[in-house]
Structures are given as structure tokens and as C-alpha cells.
Write a protein that holds these residues in place. Structure first.
Motif, PDB file in Angstrom:
ATOM      1  N   ALA A 113     -12.197  -1.714  -3.320  1.00 54.08           N
ATOM      2  CA  ALA A 113     -10.727  -1.694  -3.349  1.00 54.08           C
ATOM      3  C   ALA A 113     -10.131  -1.624  -4.758  1.00 54.08           C
ATOM      4  N   ARG A 156     -16.154  -4.355   0.214  1.00 55.81           N
ATOM      5  CA  ARG A 156     -14.726  -4.004   0.165  1.00 55.81           C
ATOM      6  C   ARG A 156     -14.090  -4.582  -1.101  1.00 55.81           C
ATOM      7  N   PHE A 171     -10.561   6.652   4.825  1.00 51.10           N
ATOM      8  CA  PHE A 171      -9.950   5.338   4.742  1.00 51.10           C
ATOM      9  C   PHE A 171     -10.855   4.424   3.915  1.00 51.10           C
ATOM     10  N   LEU A 172     -10.307   3.320   3.448  1.00 52.11           N
ATOM     11  CA  LEU A 172     -11.077   2.351   2.671  1.00 52.11           C
ATOM     12  C   LEU A 172     -12.342   1.950   3.417  1.00 52.11           C
ATOM     13  N   GLY A 173     -12.238   1.700   4.702  1.00 50.36           N
ATOM     14  CA  GLY A 173     -13.401   1.317   5.507  1.00 50.36           C
ATOM     15  C   GLY A 173     -14.477   2.381   5.524  1.00 50.36           C
ATOM     16  N   ASP A 174     -14.073   3.665   5.524  1.00 53.45           N
ATOM     17  CA  ASP A 174     -15.042   4.765   5.473  1.00 53.45           C
ATOM     18  C   ASP A 174     -15.826   4.726   4.162  1.00 53.45           C
ATOM     19  N   ARG A 197       2.871   0.873   1.985  1.00 53.28           N
ATOM     20  CA  ARG A 197       1.586   0.704   2.672  1.00 53.28           C
ATOM     21  C   ARG A 197       1.478  -0.538   3.538  1.00 53.28           C
ATOM     22  N   ARG A 253      -0.287  -0.515   6.955  1.00 53.06           N
ATOM     23  CA  ARG A 253      -0.624   0.856   7.335  1.00 53.06           C
ATOM     24  C   ARG A 253      -1.972   1.255   6.745  1.00 53.06           C
ATOM     25  N   SER A 254      -2.681   2.108   7.458  1.00 52.16           N
ATOM     26  CA  SER A 254      -3.964   2.626   6.971  1.00 52.16           C
ATOM     27  C   SER A 254      -3.712   3.796   6.038  1.00 52.16           C
ATOM     28  N   VAL A 255      -4.351   3.747   4.885  1.00 52.37           N
ATOM     29  CA  VAL A 255      -4.167   4.777   3.860  1.00 52.37           C
ATOM     30  C   VAL A 255      -5.383   5.694   3.848  1.00 52.37           C
ATOM     31  N   ARG A 256      -5.116   6.987   3.812  1.00 52.95           N
ATOM     32  CA  ARG A 256      -6.190   7.975   3.714  1.00 52.95           C
ATOM     33  C   ARG A 256      -6.255   8.449   2.264  1.00 52.95           C
ATOM     34  N   TYR A 257      -7.432   8.287   1.635  1.00 50.30           N
ATOM     35  CA  TYR A 257      -7.645   8.652   0.238  1.00 50.30           C
ATOM     36  C   TYR A 257      -8.428   9.957   0.139  1.00 50.30           C
TER      37      TYR A 257
END
Length: 129
Positions: free
Chosen positions: A58, A54, A42-45, A79, A82-86
Motif C-alpha cells: 500500500a 498489504r 486492485f490492491l488485493g490483486d 476513494r 471504494r475499490s481503486v483500480r491501479y
């Protein structure tokens, strides 16, 4: 400050994309980070692992996705909230590296550089003076 030069007129667009991706420290760190998450992140990861803000991660992540180097589990239009997994699109990375090496060193260089033949500075390297 280094002077920016105009790219040669005969440089293929895909080489420009490779330079955009691999010639940028932030983009490289994002790709390197995501490569460490086989199931995606995720973006946070990415923010946590790279220690980059961030607001920096981003837009670079969005550009990497647009260029096909990063994929996401949720399409851009869906999106909202919702949390997006990259994840890294490894085939696209290989394609860009192959394009750049071929353009820079010639058609025979891909196997040499990307196939493990190049282990250091050698006078016989493709493109060596």
C-alpha cells in the motif's frame, strides 16, 4: 551494510525519481505486477500476485502514484469506501528510463539502450571504458 552516499549536486530531480522507482525491489515488483494487468488491478490483486503483505504494498503503491508511475481510476480525495483500480503509466515509466539513461550514459545512449541496440556487454557501449 552498504554505505549510502549523497547524490551529486548536479543530479536532476527526475533522475532521483527514477532511482527511487527503479532502485527499489518492492516498487519494481509492483510495477511489474501491474504491467501484467492491461485493464488495471486492485490492491488485493497486487498483494496476491506479488505475495507481499498489504502493509508493504500500500505505501509503495501510493508513492508510485504520487510519482506518476502508477495511475488510478478514482482520485485520492474520492476513494472513501471504494475499490481503486491501479495501472502503470507507461509514458511516465518511459520518461524516467529515458531521463536516467541520458543522464548516466549521455544523450546518444537512449536509442542504443531503449531502442534495442544493446544486446549484451560490448566494449563500444556508451560509457564503456
Amino acid at each position: 551494510m552498504p554505505k549510502k552516499i549523497a547524490p551529486p549536486a548536479d543530479r536532476p530531480e527526475e533522475v532521483e525519481v527514477a532511482i527511487t522507482v527503479f532502485g527499489n525491489e518492492v516498487k519494481n515488483e509492483i510495477v511489474r505486477c501491474l504491467a501484467g494487468f492491461p485493464e488495471g488491478a486492485f490492491l488485493g490483486d497486487v498483494v496476491t500476485r506479488t505475495a507481499l503483505p498489504r502493509s508493504t504494498v500500500a505505501p509503495h503503491l501510493a508513492e508510485l502514484e504520487q510519482l506518476g508511475v502508477v495511475g488510478a481510476d478514482i482520485p485520492p480525495g474520492q476513494r472513501q469506501g471504494r475499490s481503486v483500480r491501479y495501472s502503470v503509466t507507461r509514458a511516465r515509466v518511459a520518461e524516467l528510463l529515458t531521463t536516467w539513461v541520458t543522464h548516466t550514459f549521455g544523450p546518444g545512449a537512449v536509442g542504443y539502450f531503449l531502442g534495442g541496440g544493446y544486446l549484451g556487454d560490448h566494449d563500444d557501449a556508451p560509457g564503456a571504458p
